[in-house]
Enzyme design. Structure first.
Site, PDB file in Angstrom:
ATOM      1  N   GLY A   1      36.367  35.072  34.301  1.00  0.00           N
ATOM      2  CA  GLY A   1      35.133  35.774  33.952  1.00  0.00           C
ATOM      3  C   GLY A   1      34.953  36.059  32.474  1.00  0.00           C
ATOM      4  O   GLY A   1      34.018  36.764  32.097  1.00  0.00           O
ATOM      5  N   GLN A   2      35.839  35.506  31.623  1.00  0.00           N
ATOM      6  CA  GLN A   2      35.668  35.772  30.189  1.00  0.00           C
ATOM      7  C   GLN A   2      34.365  35.119  29.715  1.00  0.00           C
ATOM      8  O   GLN A   2      33.940  34.102  30.272  1.00  0.00           O
ATOM      9  CB  GLN A   2      36.857  35.191  29.420  1.00  0.00           C
ATOM     10  CG  GLN A   2      38.140  35.924  29.701  1.00  0.00           C
ATOM     11  CD  GLN A   2      39.335  35.089  29.299  1.00  0.00           C
ATOM     12  OE1 GLN A   2      39.705  34.131  29.953  1.00  0.00           O
ATOM     13  NE2 GLN A   2      39.909  35.431  28.174  1.00  0.00           N
ATOM     14  N   THR A   3      33.802  35.722  28.672  1.00  0.00           N
ATOM     15  CA  THR A   3      32.460  35.305  28.231  1.00  0.00           C
ATOM     16  C   THR A   3      32.344  33.787  28.096  1.00  0.00           C
ATOM     17  O   THR A   3      31.385  33.189  28.575  1.00  0.00           O
ATOM     18  CB  THR A   3      32.131  35.957  26.864  1.00  0.00           C
ATOM     19  OG1 THR A   3      32.594  37.308  26.921  1.00  0.00           O
ATOM     20  CG2 THR A   3      30.654  35.929  26.579  1.00  0.00           C
TER      21      THR A   3
ATOM     22  N   LEU B   1      33.812  31.479  29.564  1.00  0.00           N
ATOM     23  CA  LEU B   1      33.940  30.718  30.814  1.00  0.00           C
ATOM     24  C   LEU B   1      32.709  30.869  31.706  1.00  0.00           C
ATOM     25  O   LEU B   1      32.526  30.104  32.645  1.00  0.00           O
ATOM     26  CB  LEU B   1      35.171  31.201  31.608  1.00  0.00           C
ATOM     27  CG  LEU B   1      36.523  31.039  30.924  1.00  0.00           C
ATOM     28  CD1 LEU B   1      37.617  31.690  31.761  1.00  0.00           C
ATOM     29  CD2 LEU B   1      36.838  29.562  30.720  1.00  0.00           C
TER      30      LEU B   1
END
Ligand code: G3D
Length: 180
Positions: A66-68, A70
């Site tokens: 869920g990192q920006t 990705l």
């Protein structure tokens, strides 16, 4: 990804789990698998595990990073999905609007038409966690009225609420299957 198939009394479903980084997705995935102690690293790409939900539903649960950087690839994981589990960090009030905006983006995908959504308000045992009612109010989940959704509270750390969450998921999947 495949779709829900009936094989005798056994159903199989592809379920994608998304949410902002640090919401607790990986911890949830492994807690649902019955692991006692879970140490996580930020997910680069995805983790995937088979799971059983009540009602003889076999799930393949995809935990998508869920990192920006990705999030742009989230939509690549939606084709053929039978349900979305969207995980919120109940202690991260500041990022709830961002979490909701990302959810709306995902729901915009043509792959998500008619796909049920289980929203999990995770980290409920943590001091300062927003209650389910507070989260419901802040998210404006009534925007999701066109799709079939449920909001549930849970703690991936203690496991509280996870049996109920799996039950809801099984129910949502069954209703989705009967609509197909
Ligand atoms: P992600 O996969 O959504 O990115 P992780 O999130 O599963 O990696 O979890 C991020 C951090 O939140 C981890 O802490 C993890 O232990 C914690 N966490 C996950 N679920 C819960 C919960 O239910 N309650 C509390 N209190 N914490 C939770 P660290 O410290 O390793 O970053």
């Amino acid at each position: 990804m495949g779709s829900v198939n009936s094989r005798g009394s056994k159903a199989e479903a592809q379920v994608v789990m998304m949410g902002l980084d640090s919401a607790g997705k990986t911890t949830l995935l492994y807690k649902m698998k019955g692991h006692q102690v879970v140490e996580t690293l930020p997910t680069v790409g995805f983790n995937v595990e088979p799971l059983e939900a009540p009602g003889h539903v076999s799930l393949t649960l995809w935990d998508i990073g869920g990192q920006t950087q990705l999030r742009a690839s989230w939509k690549d994981h939606l084709e053929g999905t039978d349900a979305l589990v969207y995980v919120l960090d109940s202690t991260d009030e500041a990022r709830l609007p961002e979490a909701m905006a990302e959810l709306m983006e995902v729901l915009d995908s043509p792959c998500m038409v008619g796909v049920p959504v289980l929203v999990l308000a995770n980290k409920q045992e943590a001091p300062g966690a927003l209650s389910l009612l507070e989260i419901r109010d802040r998210l404006g989940l009534e925007q999701l009225q066109d799709c079939c959704w449920e909001l549930r509270a849970c703690s991936a750390l203690t496991g509280a609420g996870l049996p109920e969450a799996l039950q809801s998921l099984g129910k949502l999947l069954k209703s989705h299957r009967s609509c197909r």
